[in-house]
Design an enzyme around this catalytic site. Structure first.
Site, PDB file in Angstrom:
ATOM      1  N   ASP A 262      16.164  35.388   4.432  1.00 20.08           N
ATOM      2  CA  ASP A 262      15.613  34.316   3.601  1.00 20.08           C
ATOM      3  C   ASP A 262      15.320  33.077   4.435  1.00 20.08           C
ATOM      4  O   ASP A 262      14.876  32.054   3.896  1.00 20.08           O
ATOM      5  CB  ASP A 262      16.560  33.977   2.446  1.00 20.08           C
ATOM      6  CG  ASP A 262      17.961  33.632   2.916  1.00 20.08           C
ATOM      7  OD1 ASP A 262      18.284  33.910   4.086  1.00 20.08           O
ATOM      8  OD2 ASP A 262      18.756  33.102   2.122  1.00 20.08           O
ATOM      9  N   HIS A 263      15.572  33.151   5.744  1.00 21.67           N
ATOM     10  CA  HIS A 263      15.202  32.103   6.704  1.00 21.67           C
ATOM     11  C   HIS A 263      14.184  32.687   7.688  1.00 21.67           C
ATOM     12  O   HIS A 263      13.982  33.910   7.750  1.00 21.67           O
ATOM     13  CB  HIS A 263      16.409  31.623   7.504  1.00 21.67           C
ATOM     14  CG  HIS A 263      17.453  30.924   6.679  1.00 21.67           C
ATOM     15  ND1 HIS A 263      17.779  29.596   6.841  1.00 21.67           N
ATOM     16  CD2 HIS A 263      18.270  31.378   5.696  1.00 21.67           C
ATOM     17  CE1 HIS A 263      18.733  29.252   6.004  1.00 21.67           C
ATOM     18  NE2 HIS A 263      19.053  30.325   5.292  1.00 21.67           N
TER      19      HIS A 263
ATOM     20  N   TYR B 206      26.496  26.880  12.496  1.00 23.42           N
ATOM     21  CA  TYR B 206      26.138  27.162  11.105  1.00 23.42           C
ATOM     22  C   TYR B 206      26.948  26.223  10.219  1.00 23.42           C
ATOM     23  O   TYR B 206      28.130  26.438   9.977  1.00 23.42           O
ATOM     24  CB  TYR B 206      26.423  28.631  10.764  1.00 23.42           C
ATOM     25  CG  TYR B 206      26.267  28.967   9.298  1.00 23.42           C
ATOM     26  CD1 TYR B 206      25.141  28.574   8.587  1.00 23.42           C
ATOM     27  CD2 TYR B 206      27.247  29.688   8.630  1.00 23.42           C
ATOM     28  CE1 TYR B 206      24.991  28.876   7.244  1.00 23.42           C
ATOM     29  CE2 TYR B 206      27.111  30.000   7.283  1.00 23.42           C
ATOM     30  CZ  TYR B 206      25.973  29.600   6.592  1.00 23.42           C
ATOM     31  OH  TYR B 206      25.836  29.896   5.263  1.00 23.42           O
TER      32      TYR B 206
ATOM     33  N   ASN C  16      18.870  32.184  11.185  1.00 21.00           N
ATOM     34  CA  ASN C  16      19.880  32.572  10.206  1.00 21.00           C
ATOM     35  C   ASN C  16      19.440  33.911   9.630  1.00 21.00           C
ATOM     36  O   ASN C  16      18.483  33.990   8.858  1.00 21.00           O
ATOM     37  CB  ASN C  16      19.988  31.513   9.098  1.00 21.00           C
ATOM     38  CG  ASN C  16      21.055  31.860   8.068  1.00 21.00           C
ATOM     39  OD1 ASN C  16      21.234  33.005   7.683  1.00 21.00           O
ATOM     40  ND2 ASN C  16      21.763  30.855   7.588  1.00 21.00           N
TER      41      ASN C  16
ATOM     42  N   ASP D 159      21.492  26.501  11.628  1.00 20.72           N
ATOM     43  CA  ASP D 159      21.292  26.134  10.230  1.00 20.72           C
ATOM     44  C   ASP D 159      22.207  24.953   9.916  1.00 20.72           C
ATOM     45  O   ASP D 159      23.417  25.115   9.792  1.00 20.72           O
ATOM     46  CB  ASP D 159      21.622  27.349   9.347  1.00 20.72           C
ATOM     47  CG  ASP D 159      21.429  27.062   7.865  1.00 20.72           C
ATOM     48  OD1 ASP D 159      21.080  25.918   7.519  1.00 20.72           O
ATOM     49  OD2 ASP D 159      21.651  27.987   7.059  1.00 20.72           O
TER      50      ASP D 159
ATOM     51  N   ASN E 150      21.873  23.076   7.163  1.00 19.91           N
ATOM     52  CA  ASN E 150      21.984  22.970   5.706  1.00 19.91           C
ATOM     53  C   ASN E 150      21.763  21.540   5.210  1.00 19.91           C
ATOM     54  O   ASN E 150      22.505  21.031   4.363  1.00 19.91           O
ATOM     55  CB  ASN E 150      23.349  23.488   5.237  1.00 19.91           C
ATOM     56  CG  ASN E 150      23.279  24.949   4.787  1.00 19.91           C
ATOM     57  OD1 ASN E 150      22.416  25.319   4.000  1.00 19.91           O
ATOM     58  ND2 ASN E 150      24.179  25.769   5.303  1.00 19.91           N
TER      59      ASN E 150
ATOM     60  N   CYS F 140       5.268  29.104 -15.394  1.00 20.85           N
ATOM     61  CA  CYS F 140       5.551  28.263 -16.550  1.00 20.85           C
ATOM     62  C   CYS F 140       6.969  28.553 -17.035  1.00 20.85           C
ATOM     63  O   CYS F 140       7.654  29.438 -16.501  1.00 20.85           O
ATOM     64  CB  CYS F 140       4.535  28.510 -17.671  1.00 20.85           C
ATOM     65  SG  CYS F 140       4.597  30.179 -18.372  1.00 20.85           S
TER      66      CYS F 140
END
Length: 580
Positions: free
Chosen positions: A311-312, A154, A7, A196, A198, A562
């Site tokens: 991002d994949h 996809y 992807n 992908d 998902n 945090c």
């Protein structure tokens, strides 16, 4: 032979990363990925915006599916060095090209397509229009390589939590599994599904799987089995994928997990907006699934998290070229690279814009008008010509187009040219012109010169007057050279306040790690869009502090971010109070 799926989150995204930004062509990028069949998801482009370099790399057959309505959304592409026997767009059998595919060009007989009967028991009321809608977002390509059918897919995500999109996602999942089911049961074919999906296939495929299981166990009264069932029920996509795999009674094998059964942190997708890749805080939602008959051919399977550009990360499967069997060696490669196989018509090499069939716009308006000869090669055709040399060609062409009736006569006549007056001519003409006091004025007359301050009149009648003049000049000199150090305390405080107001904000320190925070800007639409804020600069990770509402204190991992948060405006106000 290697199959790779990735992807890419936009075809224009990859060249922004190294080493892809050093490669000049799409073919060079494909070669660098080093695979025989390359499947991309989320192309985020359209056919109109696709360059020839991306659409038709020389060493690959390319196939694309684009969304019918949303430009720059979804979309899949398959590049292959191994020529497939057949190729189709979509899963329903309703999408077609022009001229339509013949019966021989289609991958399956009519009965194997979901459009000829309802998709599952829960979809009895689905119409042909609904199935077309499921195939309208450019989410699937199906290629027949002889030994197996490859489906590049996809699947929709359910991140929006909108009911209509969740229903769309589940309908698409059922459509995909139904198409594969008919290939297996009706046609006895081996199938490879890549892309992908998902959805997570197990607890180990989620970065917070253990924390989720712990929370569900406490909620379910301490029973871990009940808690795991709750994990699958939490998301419909997870439940569907679990039942589709062999572990849940389905036909598909998760070949990467089969190669690495106990491996943790084998994630393929990370939220880059929160820098989650650095701490491997992600999920595994990209898969290569195969039918059991292909398992003897599997040589290796793995993810490639070191490959950046999205991002994949890519997922790969290596198959043996030869496999010894009871009836002698069986060979995969020759059957797929046979010279007798012609590239299927779905390939982009047949698109008019790249095959030389598309005509330019001017060819639709008949033959071009003959070009008139230039005046430089034309002899005067009339004794009225007064010009010893022809005028400029630009003037001739404009005259010829304005009137065809006077033809050669107009071309031979001189064209009056405006000339600037010489200095003597300008001066003589200005003498002849009579000034008109009420007429046109000069531009400078609209702007008056600033008046000079009136000088003091000094009357030198006596020595006393001279003394007074000296005293006056001395007082002026002293007032102009007054030392700035004698400024009042109130003005000094004012300057300090302005300095504090205009100075850049010093990032505060987070309360847990006592480290400088980082400043971000709200991009989500709403009342706070555009406002700046500070958060902890550490990366997110399993058990990072989401706040007491979402995270139990015992589950917080201090190694990660945090829950520190403070608006930049509040930090600035605190700095001003300290200065004053």
């Amino acid at each position: 032979m290697r199959i790779l799926t990735w992807n890419i989150n936009g075809i224009r995204t990859i060249p922004q990363y190294h080493p892809w930004n050093t490669l000049k062509t799409q073919e060079a990028i494909l070669d660098h990925l080093d695979a025989d069949i390359i499947c991309f998801q989320e192309m985020k482009t359209s056919r109109q915006n696709l360059s020839k370099d991306i659409a038709t790399p020389e060493s690959y057959a390319a196939f694309f599916s684009f969304p019918a309505k949303k430009t720059g959304y979804s979309g899949v592409a398959t590049y292959t060095r191994i020529i497939p026997c057949k190729a189709e767009e979509g899963l329903t059998g309703l999408l077609d090209i022009k001229p339509p595919l013949t019966r021989e060009e289609r991958i399956s007989p009519p009965a194997s397509y979901p459009c000829h009967s309802p998709v599952g028991a829960e979809s009895d009321d689905e119409s042909e229009l609904d199935l077309k809608d499921l195939d309208s977002e450019g989410r699937a390509l199906v290629l027949d390589f002889g030994m197996f059918v490859l489906i590049n897919v996809y699947c929709p995500n359910d991140g929006t939590e909108a009911e209509d999109r969740i229903k769309y996602k589940m309908d698409f999942h059922r459509l995909l599994s139904e198409r594969v089911k008919r290939l297996i049961e009706l046609e006895k074919r081996e199938v490879v599904v890549v892309g992908d999906l998902n959805a997570c296939a197990s607890l180990i495929d989620h970065c917070e799987g253990e924390i989720i299981l712990k929370k569900l166990t406490l909620k379910g009264g301490g029973d871990a089995a009940v808690a795991e069932e709750a994990f699958w029920a939490e998301k419909e996509g997870r439940h569907w994928l679990r039942e589709w795999l062999v572990e849940g009674g389905g036909p598909m094998v998760d070949v990467v997990r089969q190669q690495w059964p106990d491996r943790k942190g084998m994630f393929t997708c990370w939220n880059t907006k929160i820098s989650a890749r650095a701490s491997n805080y992600g999920t595994r939602i990209d898969y290569i699934l195969i039918t059991a008959g292909l398992l003897p051919w599997v040589k290796a399977a793995d993810i490639q998290p070191q490959v950046k550009g999205s991002d994949h990360c890519p997922v790969m499967l290596d198959l043996y070229d030869e496999l010894p069997g009871t009836e002698g060696p069986r060979m995969l490669q020759p059957s797929l690279t046979s010279n007798a196989i012609k590239v299927p018509r779905l390939s982009s090499k047949y698109w008019d814009e790249f095959s030389g069939k598309q005509r330019s716009l001017d060819t639709f308006f008949g033959q071009k008008a003959p070009v008139r000869k230039s005046a430089a090669n034309t002899q005067p055709s009339s004794p009225l010509s007064l010009s010893p040399s022809p005028p400029p060609s630009s003037q001739l062409s404009s005259q010829a187009s304005s009137s065809k009736s006077i033809g050669k006569l107009q071309l031979s006549q001189p064209v009056p040219v405006k000339r600037k007056l010489t200095q003597s001519q300008a001066s003589s003409s200005s003498k002849k012109a009579k000034p008109d006091p009420e007429g046109q004025r000069k531009l400078s007359s609209f702007f008056t010169k600033p008046k000079e301050p009136a000088k003091p009149i000094i009357v030198q009648d006596s020595d006393d007057d001279n003394a007074e003049d000296e005293d006056y000049r001395l007082a002026v000199k002293l007032s102009l050279s007054a030392d700035t150090k004698t400024a009042s305390p109130s003005s000094s405080k004012s300057r300090n306040a302005w300095k504090a107001l205009l100075a850049p904000i010093q990032p505060p320190r987070c309360l847990v790690h006592n480290e400088p925070t980082r400043e971000l800007t709200v991009t989500k639409p709403g009342a706070n869009k555009g406002k700046n804020f500070f958060i902890c600069s550490r990366p997110v990770g399993p058990g990072y502090d989401k706040g007491r509402v979402e995270r139990d204190r015992e589950d917080v991992d201090p190694r990660y971010k945090c829950n520190f948060f403070k608006w930049s405006s509040e930090v600035k106000r605190e700095a001003l109070r300290k200065e004053t």
